[in-house]
Design a protein around this motif. Structure first.
Motif, PDB file in Angstrom:
ATOM      1  N   SER A 292      -3.608   0.920  -8.192  1.00  0.00           N
ATOM      2  CA  SER A 292      -4.843   1.328  -7.522  1.00  0.00           C
ATOM      3  C   SER A 292      -4.842   0.881  -6.059  1.00  0.00           C
ATOM      4  O   SER A 292      -4.757  -0.314  -5.769  1.00  0.00           O
ATOM      5  CB  SER A 292      -6.056   0.729  -8.246  1.00  0.00           C
ATOM      6  OG  SER A 292      -7.232   0.937  -7.494  1.00  0.00           O
ATOM      7  N   ILE A 293      -4.947   1.837  -5.151  1.00  0.00           N
ATOM      8  CA  ILE A 293      -5.038   1.518  -3.723  1.00  0.00           C
ATOM      9  C   ILE A 293      -6.392   0.888  -3.422  1.00  0.00           C
ATOM     10  O   ILE A 293      -6.502  -0.052  -2.631  1.00  0.00           O
ATOM     11  CB  ILE A 293      -4.819   2.789  -2.881  1.00  0.00           C
ATOM     12  CG1 ILE A 293      -3.395   3.307  -3.098  1.00  0.00           C
ATOM     13  CG2 ILE A 293      -5.080   2.520  -1.413  1.00  0.00           C
ATOM     14  CD1 ILE A 293      -3.111   4.606  -2.406  1.00  0.00           C
ATOM     15  N   ARG A 294      -7.429   1.414  -4.071  1.00  0.00           N
ATOM     16  CA  ARG A 294      -8.764   0.873  -3.839  1.00  0.00           C
ATOM     17  C   ARG A 294      -8.853  -0.594  -4.260  1.00  0.00           C
ATOM     18  O   ARG A 294      -9.438  -1.419  -3.552  1.00  0.00           O
ATOM     19  CB  ARG A 294      -9.787   1.696  -4.617  1.00  0.00           C
ATOM     20  CG  ARG A 294     -11.223   1.226  -4.450  1.00  0.00           C
ATOM     21  CD  ARG A 294     -12.165   2.122  -5.210  1.00  0.00           C
ATOM     22  NE  ARG A 294     -13.546   1.673  -5.054  1.00  0.00           N
ATOM     23  CZ  ARG A 294     -14.590   2.258  -5.630  1.00  0.00           C
ATOM     24  NH1 ARG A 294     -14.402   3.332  -6.374  1.00  0.00           N
ATOM     25  NH2 ARG A 294     -15.804   1.802  -5.441  1.00  0.00           N
ATOM     26  N   ALA A 295      -8.241  -0.924  -5.412  1.00  0.00           N
ATOM     27  CA  ALA A 295      -8.257  -2.315  -5.870  1.00  0.00           C
ATOM     28  C   ALA A 295      -7.499  -3.218  -4.911  1.00  0.00           C
ATOM     29  O   ALA A 295      -7.904  -4.356  -4.649  1.00  0.00           O
ATOM     30  CB  ALA A 295      -7.651  -2.410  -7.272  1.00  0.00           C
TER      31      ALA A 295
ATOM     32  N   SER B  53     -11.622  -8.757   0.638  1.00  0.00           N
ATOM     33  CA  SER B  53     -12.927  -9.357   0.354  1.00  0.00           C
ATOM     34  C   SER B  53     -13.109 -10.668   1.103  1.00  0.00           C
ATOM     35  O   SER B  53     -14.186 -10.950   1.634  1.00  0.00           O
ATOM     36  CB  SER B  53     -13.078  -9.593  -1.157  1.00  0.00           C
ATOM     37  OG  SER B  53     -12.044 -10.435  -1.639  1.00  0.00           O
TER      38      SER B  53
ATOM     39  N   GLU C  37      -4.418  -1.765 -12.362  1.00  0.00           N
ATOM     40  CA  GLU C  37      -4.834  -2.297 -11.058  1.00  0.00           C
ATOM     41  C   GLU C  37      -3.678  -2.264 -10.065  1.00  0.00           C
ATOM     42  O   GLU C  37      -3.877  -2.030  -8.877  1.00  0.00           O
ATOM     43  CB  GLU C  37      -5.342  -3.727 -11.216  1.00  0.00           C
ATOM     44  CG  GLU C  37      -5.885  -4.320  -9.925  1.00  0.00           C
ATOM     45  CD  GLU C  37      -6.425  -5.718 -10.110  1.00  0.00           C
ATOM     46  OE1 GLU C  37      -6.811  -6.338  -9.111  1.00  0.00           O
ATOM     47  OE2 GLU C  37      -6.444  -6.196 -11.265  1.00  0.00           O
TER      48      GLU C  37
ATOM     49  N   ILE D  17      -7.098  -2.819  -1.614  1.00  0.00           N
ATOM     50  CA  ILE D  17      -7.891  -3.031  -0.403  1.00  0.00           C
ATOM     51  C   ILE D  17      -9.078  -3.926  -0.706  1.00  0.00           C
ATOM     52  O   ILE D  17      -9.393  -4.855   0.049  1.00  0.00           O
ATOM     53  CB  ILE D  17      -8.359  -1.677   0.159  1.00  0.00           C
ATOM     54  CG1 ILE D  17      -7.142  -0.852   0.607  1.00  0.00           C
ATOM     55  CG2 ILE D  17      -9.320  -1.883   1.322  1.00  0.00           C
ATOM     56  CD1 ILE D  17      -7.483   0.552   1.036  1.00  0.00           C
ATOM     57  N   SER D  18      -9.756  -3.657  -1.831  1.00  0.00           N
ATOM     58  CA  SER D  18     -10.963  -4.418  -2.159  1.00  0.00           C
ATOM     59  C   SER D  18     -10.650  -5.893  -2.395  1.00  0.00           C
ATOM     60  O   SER D  18     -11.303  -6.781  -1.844  1.00  0.00           O
ATOM     61  CB  SER D  18     -11.630  -3.823  -3.401  1.00  0.00           C
ATOM     62  OG  SER D  18     -12.726  -4.601  -3.802  1.00  0.00           O
TER      63      SER D  18
ATOM     64  N   MET E 107       0.831  -1.201   0.000  1.00  0.00           N
ATOM     65  CA  MET E 107       0.000   0.000   0.000  1.00  0.00           C
ATOM     66  C   MET E 107       0.870   1.257   0.000  1.00  0.00           C
ATOM     67  O   MET E 107       0.593   2.229  -0.723  1.00  0.00           O
ATOM     68  CB  MET E 107      -0.917   0.011   1.220  1.00  0.00           C
ATOM     69  CG  MET E 107      -1.882   1.200   1.247  1.00  0.00           C
ATOM     70  SD  MET E 107      -2.941   1.216   2.700  1.00  0.00           S
ATOM     71  CE  MET E 107      -3.931  -0.238   2.369  1.00  0.00           C
TER      72      MET E 107
ATOM     73  N   LYS F 211       1.564   7.038  -6.796  1.00  0.00           N
ATOM     74  CA  LYS F 211       0.578   8.078  -7.077  1.00  0.00           C
ATOM     75  C   LYS F 211       1.124   9.475  -6.818  1.00  0.00           C
ATOM     76  O   LYS F 211       0.786  10.428  -7.510  1.00  0.00           O
ATOM     77  CB  LYS F 211      -0.681   7.852  -6.225  1.00  0.00           C
ATOM     78  CG  LYS F 211      -1.558   6.703  -6.711  1.00  0.00           C
ATOM     79  CD  LYS F 211      -2.821   6.612  -5.895  1.00  0.00           C
ATOM     80  CE  LYS F 211      -3.772   5.583  -6.488  1.00  0.00           C
ATOM     81  NZ  LYS F 211      -4.262   5.960  -7.829  1.00  0.00           N
TER      82      LYS F 211
END
Length: 697
Positions: free
Chosen positions: A331-334, A341, A328, A336-337, A100, A107
């Motif tokens: 992507s930080i969101r990807a 999950s 991807e 974490i997601s 992360m 970024k």
């Protein structure tokens, strides 16, 4: 404001090509070429046409074609393409939080084109989803033209690439004849792909033997040793391809061996997921597992590029896939997601197991829920009085909130240990159970009817719990405060504080908004509960309490065993109750410090506060308009406490159960029909449909 740089026309771009330019300028040229191909990113066909236009311009000028081929040869000697094929899209770090931090760096900090790392250059040149679209859309004739243009660039690399790929025992590195023999057998591109496969296989072996993964594999996976087999299979493939043509029997046999080993590696990885069922989930372990599975898939893709019937088409698809993977990867969101999950799923499953106990399906369970809620209301009556007592202590806001949090936490834990219940804590636990039922029922008529029955069971369970809480806490606080006044000659709270209490709980104030915010806290406590139980199971804490020599020496074996079983049963409830108590006590104080208009409105506590204020004001309170506004607000406070926490938990559970494609419109229609035809079934334990349990009346 920064203005977007205007794109240079193609002739100007081609005129700027210089194979002898410094590294940064050579890399910038290809970045600008890809930007020109993208254009406005509004048409894949237009991008393909620009690729064809570029090739036409190069083929029509022999000098330009020679410059492009020299530029490509220099790039191949300078840039490490093996890293792009084998490592692009994978995290160089094995820890979730380190990855992360790396993505944050990507970024926030700009990249430089002055690099020999092909992965960095690839990310700068092909960095939009549109790039993946036009790369995938290129047809075979166009790819053949690109290959014919670039293939001469490999010739100058023949002597450079081959010695690094051939074992010393296979050929004398100084023998030009030997080099020509192997060079004629395989192209440098095939050598690069073989390099990438070997690199990936080594990474798979290292990951497969990492202790946190290996110890979680099934016994059969450990015994078959598929990761060792993969390495030996790849080495056999290398030897076969260096000595035979790509279609030779030895090569095909070696390829089949590698693919079989990849399947066995995937089976071994799958056995780790089965281990999670009983032993908890770690985000870090899930992160490493995803990396391992992706590397196994990458080896398959590279094998297709090497040995398929249409290697150029497969290679274009691989490059398109690398573009998507690169996006991807940043992507930080990807991150974490994808890696949380499974943890969310396990949290939801553990909450679902607990939530089943809060759903009543017959008269006996309904009455039992009402009795438990009455017990919870009794405890909350004392909680309310302690809350008012803490207000009289002249301490700072933080410590007042901290003591209030202790008060709430002790009360909630006591309710848990006495096997009572608090209505507002149920929805966040029951929602995952409902989502599991929804997944089981499917979208058939019988399944939907069964799910609607479950909804009615849940709603009336909440009704029973809320009524049991409120109808106990209100008269109990009235009785206790009246007894205090009779014993001391003074009201429990003074007239001014009573009026301020009623004003803060009025229907016309922000109480409904605060009740919704409290629902968020209720949901958050359920997440903390699920996470804590998962952590407890993951680290085998119950086993440690039961068998650790220091603990058994201190407690004794029998007591240690009882403590282990007790903590295993109650750890989730302790985490939920303690976290909720401190959130209810401290968050309003912290929000006030930052000037945020946030407070809590818990329906059971609110009912007790109204009762205490009513006792202080006497019978005149019945003529006080504000009192009835507070009473009218109670159903809304309870409704928003329950609905918000249930909605958030249900949404999380739906994602965890992968049931987002269920025909929700059919369910909504069935629910509306049930409300219109049998409204009392949502309030009382009446017999419902043929899907109801036989014992329900």
């Amino acid at each position: 404001m920064f203005r977007k740089k205007k794109q240079a026309p193609l002739p100007q771009l081609l005129a700027g090509l210089n194979p002898d330019a410094p590294l940064a300028e050579r890399n910038l040229w290809i970045i600008e070429i890809f930007a020109w191909i993208r254009g406005q990113q509004n048409s894949v066909d237009a991008a393909i046409a620009r690729v064809s236009q570029l090739l036409d311009a190069i083929d029509g000028d022999a000098a330009l074609r020679e410059k492009v081929q020299r530029w490509w040869a220099v790039q191949l000697q300078t840039i490490d393409l093996t890293a792009l094929l084998a490592d692009f899209g994978f995290a160089p770090r094995t820890a979730f939080f380190n990855e992360m931090a790396e993505r944050l760096r990507w970024k926030l900090l700009p990249s430089t084109p002055e690099t020999i790392d092909a992965t960095v250059l690839f990310s700068m040149a092909l960095h939009t989803p549109f790039d993946a679209q036009w790369l995938k859309a290129m047809d075979k004739p166009l790819l053949e033209r690109i290959a014919q243009l670039l293939s001469p660039g490999f010739v100058s690399l023949e002597v450079m690439v081959v010695p690094t790929q051939i074992a010393q025992s296979d050929v004398d590195a100084g023998s030009i004849a030997g080099l020509e023999h192997y060079g004629n057998r395989l192209s440098p591109w095939q050598h690069l792909v073989l390099n990438a496969i070997t690199y990936c296989a080594g990474q798979i072996l290292a990951a497969g033997f990492a202790p946190e993964l290996r110890l979680r594999m099934s016994g059969s996976a450990k015994n078959t040793q598929p990761f060792y087999s993969l390495i030996s299979g790849v080495e056999e493939l290398r030897r076969a391809m260096l000595h035979h043509s790509p279609k030779a029997a030895d090569v095909l046999e070696a390829e089949e061996s590698v693919r079989r080993s990849l399947d066995e590696c995937r089976t071994a990885v799958a056995s780790i997921y089965e281990h999670f069922e009983d032993n908890g989930v770690s985000v870090g372990v899930v992160f490493r597992l995803r990396q391992l599975r992706m590397r196994i898939l990458r080896v398959r893709e590279l094998l297709d590029c090497l040995l398929s019937a249409n290697p150029k088409v497969i290679t274009a698809k691989l490059l398109a896939h690398l573009v998507a993977v690169g996006l991807e990867r940043q992507s930080i969101r990807a991150l974490i997601s994808s890696n949380s999950s499974l943890l969310a799923s396990k949290v939801a499953e553990r909450s679902a197991e607990t939530g089943e106990h809060y759903i009543t399906r017959d008269k006996r369970e309904y009455a039992q829920m009402a009795r438990k809620a009455a017990g919870g209301g009794l405890v909350m009556a004392f909680t309310t009085l302690i809350k008012f007592s803490l207000h009289a202590i002249a301490i700072s806001a933080f410590w007042a909130g901290f003591l209030a949090g202790i008060n709430y936490a002790i009360s909630f834990v006591l309710i848990q240990l006495l096997h009572f219940t608090v209505a507002t804590k149920q929805p966040a636990m029951t929602a995952p159970a409902m989502a599991a039922k929804l997944k089981e029922s499917g979208d058939t008529e019988a399944g939907i009817a069964s799910f609607v029955d479950e909804v009615s069971y849940l709603v009336r369970s909440q009704v029973a719990a809320v009524l049991g809480n409120v109808f106990t806490v209100f008269p109990m606080v009235l009785l206790l405060t009246w007894g205090w006044a009779r014993a001391t000659g003074a009201p429990f709270i003074d007239q001014h504080e009573a009026e301020q209490t009623l004003k803060s709980l009025s229907l016309w104030g922000p109480s409904v908004f605060y009740a919704a915010f409290t629902g968020v806290l209720l949901f958050s406590s359920s997440i903390i509960a699920g996470w804590t139980e998962n952590w407890f199971v993951l680290h085998h804490m119950d086993s440690a309490i039961r068998y650790n020599p220091r603990i058994t020496r201190f407690l004794g074996k029998a007591r240690a065993a009882r403590w282990a079983a007790f903590m295993r049963r109650n750890i989730s409830g302790f985490a939920s109750n303690i976290s909720l108590g401190f959130m209810l006590g401290l968050i309003p104080v912290v929000a006030q410090f930052f000037g945020l208009p946030l407070d809590i409105r818990h329906v059971t506590l609110a009912a007790g506060q109204i009762a205490a204020a009513a006792t202080s004001m006497g019978l005149e309170v019945l003529h006080f308009h504000g009192f009835w506004l507070c009473v009218a607000a109670l159903p809304l406070l309870g409704g928003f406490n329950i609905l918000v926490s249930f909605y958030l938990a249900f949404r999380l559970a739906l994602r965890a159960q992968n049931v987002s494609n269920v025909e929700r419109s059919h369910i909504y229609k069935a629910l509306i029909k049930r409300v219109l035809t049998r409204p009392l079934s949502f309030l009382l334990p009446l017999r419902l449909s043929r899907h109801s349990p036989p014992g329900e009346h």
